[in-house]
Design a protein around this motif. Structure first.
Motif, PDB file in Angstrom:
ATOM      1  N   PRO A 181       0.909  -1.118  -0.098  1.00  0.00           N
ATOM      2  CA  PRO A 181      -0.136   0.101  -0.048  1.00  0.00           C
ATOM      3  C   PRO A 181       0.765   1.158  -0.010  1.00  0.00           C
ATOM      4  CG  PRO A 181       0.191  -0.785   2.286  1.00  0.00           C
ATOM      5  CD  PRO A 181       0.912  -1.802   1.272  1.00  0.00           C
ATOM      6  N   TYR A 236      -0.088   4.789  -1.274  1.00  0.00           N
ATOM      7  CA  TYR A 236      -1.261   5.260  -0.644  1.00  0.00           C
ATOM      8  C   TYR A 236      -1.188   5.862   0.729  1.00  0.00           C
ATOM      9  CZ  TYR A 236      -3.432   3.090  -4.460  1.00  0.00           C
ATOM     10  OH  TYR A 236      -3.785   2.715  -5.878  1.00  0.00           O
ATOM     11  N   TRP A 246      -4.649  12.265   3.042  1.00  0.00           N
ATOM     12  CA  TRP A 246      -5.887  12.469   2.148  1.00  0.00           C
ATOM     13  C   TRP A 246      -6.716  13.322   2.906  1.00  0.00           C
ATOM     14  CZ3 TRP A 246      -5.296   9.953  -2.546  1.00  0.00           C
ATOM     15  CH2 TRP A 246      -4.722   8.854  -2.803  1.00  0.00           C
ATOM     16  N   PHE A 257     -21.827  11.422   8.035  1.00  0.00           N
ATOM     17  CA  PHE A 257     -21.082  12.587   7.611  1.00  0.00           C
ATOM     18  C   PHE A 257     -21.894  13.896   7.621  1.00  0.00           C
ATOM     19  CE2 PHE A 257     -19.614   8.944   4.832  1.00  0.00           C
ATOM     20  CZ  PHE A 257     -18.259   8.564   5.626  1.00  0.00           C
ATOM     21  N   MET A 278      -2.842   7.918   6.559  1.00  0.00           N
ATOM     22  CA  MET A 278      -2.658   6.426   6.341  1.00  0.00           C
ATOM     23  C   MET A 278      -1.215   6.152   6.528  1.00  0.00           C
ATOM     24  SD  MET A 278      -4.320   3.718   5.723  1.00  0.00           S
ATOM     25  CE  MET A 278      -5.627   3.908   4.818  1.00  0.00           C
ATOM     26  N   TRP A 313      -8.382   4.136  12.973  1.00  0.00           N
ATOM     27  CA  TRP A 313      -8.779   2.697  12.607  1.00  0.00           C
ATOM     28  C   TRP A 313      -7.442   1.968  12.142  1.00  0.00           C
ATOM     29  CZ3 TRP A 313     -10.832   7.168  10.677  1.00  0.00           C
ATOM     30  CH2 TRP A 313     -12.253   7.501  10.693  1.00  0.00           C
ATOM     31  N   TYR A 319      -6.432  -0.919   9.850  1.00  0.00           N
ATOM     32  CA  TYR A 319      -6.753  -1.852   8.740  1.00  0.00           C
ATOM     33  C   TYR A 319      -5.937  -2.746   8.463  1.00  0.00           C
ATOM     34  CZ  TYR A 319      -9.911   1.750   6.518  1.00  0.00           C
ATOM     35  OH  TYR A 319     -10.966   2.491   6.089  1.00  0.00           O
ATOM     36  N   LEU A 323      -9.486  -4.126   2.137  1.00  0.00           N
ATOM     37  CA  LEU A 323      -8.934  -3.841   3.473  1.00  0.00           C
ATOM     38  C   LEU A 323     -10.099  -4.516   4.471  1.00  0.00           C
ATOM     39  CD1 LEU A 323      -7.534  -0.391   3.169  1.00  0.00           C
ATOM     40  CD2 LEU A 323      -6.166  -2.458   3.095  1.00  0.00           C
ATOM     41  N   LEU A 347     -10.687  -0.657  -2.741  1.00  0.00           N
ATOM     42  CA  LEU A 347     -10.023   0.627  -3.286  1.00  0.00           C
ATOM     43  C   LEU A 347     -10.389   0.471  -4.863  1.00  0.00           C
ATOM     44  CD1 LEU A 347      -6.886   0.283  -1.335  1.00  0.00           C
ATOM     45  CD2 LEU A 347      -8.887   1.571  -0.735  1.00  0.00           C
ATOM     46  N   ILE A 390      -8.582   9.016  -4.844  1.00  0.00           N
ATOM     47  CA  ILE A 390      -8.846   7.199  -4.928  1.00  0.00           C
ATOM     48  C   ILE A 390     -10.308   7.446  -4.152  1.00  0.00           C
ATOM     49  CG2 ILE A 390      -8.029   7.237  -2.436  1.00  0.00           C
ATOM     50  CD1 ILE A 390      -6.894   4.494  -3.527  1.00  0.00           C
ATOM     51  N   VAL A 404     -13.046   5.006  -2.589  1.00  0.00           N
ATOM     52  CA  VAL A 404     -13.100   3.796  -1.451  1.00  0.00           C
ATOM     53  C   VAL A 404     -14.523   3.306  -1.293  1.00  0.00           C
ATOM     54  CG1 VAL A 404     -12.657   3.378   0.937  1.00  0.00           C
ATOM     55  CG2 VAL A 404     -10.984   4.847  -0.184  1.00  0.00           C
ATOM     56  N   ARG A 433     -21.350   2.413   0.620  1.00  0.00           N
ATOM     57  CA  ARG A 433     -21.239   3.782   0.159  1.00  0.00           C
ATOM     58  C   ARG A 433     -19.754   3.950  -0.647  1.00  0.00           C
ATOM     59  NH1 ARG A 433     -21.294   5.182   6.291  1.00  0.00           N
ATOM     60  NH2 ARG A 433     -19.140   4.792   6.982  1.00  0.00           N
ATOM     61  N   LEU A 449     -16.624   6.741  -1.321  1.00  0.00           N
ATOM     62  CA  LEU A 449     -16.029   8.110  -0.889  1.00  0.00           C
ATOM     63  C   LEU A 449     -14.768   8.367  -1.695  1.00  0.00           C
ATOM     64  CD1 LEU A 449     -15.591   6.364   2.652  1.00  0.00           C
ATOM     65  CD2 LEU A 449     -17.496   7.813   1.948  1.00  0.00           C
ATOM     66  N   TYR A 464     -11.463  10.635  -1.984  1.00  0.00           N
ATOM     67  CA  TYR A 464     -10.482  11.329  -1.345  1.00  0.00           C
ATOM     68  C   TYR A 464      -9.465  11.784  -2.337  1.00  0.00           C
ATOM     69  CZ  TYR A 464     -12.299   8.625   2.491  1.00  0.00           C
ATOM     70  OH  TYR A 464     -13.157   8.117   3.391  1.00  0.00           O
TER      71      TYR A 464
HETATM   72  C1  MYR Z   1     -14.869   6.532   7.401  1.00  0.00           C
HETATM   73  O1  MYR Z   1     -14.829   7.589   7.667  1.00  0.00           O
HETATM   74  O2  MYR Z   1     -15.698   5.964   7.121  1.00  0.00           O
HETATM   75  C2  MYR Z   1     -13.374   6.029   7.209  1.00  0.00           C
HETATM   76  C3  MYR Z   1     -12.899   6.328   6.052  1.00  0.00           C
HETATM   77  C4  MYR Z   1     -11.699   5.648   5.396  1.00  0.00           C
HETATM   78  C5  MYR Z   1     -10.692   6.693   4.758  1.00  0.00           C
HETATM   79  C6  MYR Z   1      -9.850   6.422   3.978  1.00  0.00           C
HETATM   80  C7  MYR Z   1      -8.773   7.494   3.722  1.00  0.00           C
HETATM   81  C8  MYR Z   1      -7.690   7.180   2.829  1.00  0.00           C
HETATM   82  C9  MYR Z   1      -7.943   6.244   1.691  1.00  0.00           C
HETATM   83  C10 MYR Z   1      -6.339   5.891   0.988  1.00  0.00           C
HETATM   84  C11 MYR Z   1      -6.549   4.551   0.648  1.00  0.00           C
HETATM   85  C12 MYR Z   1      -5.433   3.897   1.561  1.00  0.00           C
HETATM   86  C13 MYR Z   1      -5.315   2.424   0.991  1.00  0.00           C
HETATM   87  C14 MYR Z   1      -4.095   1.819   1.463  1.00  0.00           C
END
Ligand code: MYR
Length: 172
Positions: free
Chosen positions: A24, A27, A31, A47, A57, A84, A86, A95, A107, A116, A118, A127, A129, A131
């Protein structure tokens, strides 16, 4: 569906995604949360009180884990830290979230660079999302995300207002 605008859902990450030299690693870092989409308002409710969120991350001492930290700016003004863990998967770029056995995070690549998509699936919601590495994202990129969401029948859309300053991420 019109032939002029074929429906295109978010694309899975390229196959190179599983290269442990790349993933990863590419990433990691910061973000900004830009937008979210879902089929139902309930899936986006979490949200509703958020003005902006910034994420970090990071690697964990154990290679199969990632540490995600967030700083949420609430519409009411306060800052709320979240974190969190992962768990990485051997077979794909999905993840798992520690402590949330029903939850899966997938992803997807986005058309715009440095962004990206998600997808979060839990027992009772799904859902997507968006970023971005930068706090502001071109309207075109946001519209792209929205049309990809429509393609998944996710017609509820939320753009983070970002009308206040972002909060500082706390050191872990
Ligand atoms: C939430 O608010 O529900 C959690 C949101 C997850 C956020 C992920 C943000 C960055 C995504 C980057 C991908 C990295 C993968 C290794």
């Amino acid at each position: 569906l019109s032939a002029l605008s074929p429906c295109s859902p978010p694309a899975p990450l390229p196959a190179s995604g599983l290269d442990r030299d790349q993933f990863p690693r590419q990433y990691l870092g910061s973000w900004h949360f830009i937008a979210a989409a879902a089929a139902t308002p309930a899936a986006l409710e979490t949200f509703a009180g958020t003005d902006s969120s910034v994420f970090h991350m990071g690697q964990s001492p154990q290679p199969q884990r990632l540490q995600l930290r967030a700083a949420l700016r609430l519409k009411s003004g306060g800052c709320v830290p979240r974190s969190w863990i992962y768990l990485l998967n051997e077979e794909n770029t999905d993840l798992a979230t520690e402590g949330r056995p029903g939850m899966r995070t997938e992803l997807f690549s986005s058309k715009c660079p440095d962004t990206i998509i998600v997808q979060e699936t839990d027992r009772d919601y799904q859902r997507i999302l968006l970023y971005s590495r930068t706090p502001h994202l071109a309207d075109e990129c946001i519209e792209d995300f929205r049309s990809q969401a429509y393609c998944l029948d996710m017609e509820e859309f939320l753009l983070l207002p970002r009308s206040q300053d972002t909060c500082q991420l706390q050191d872990s």
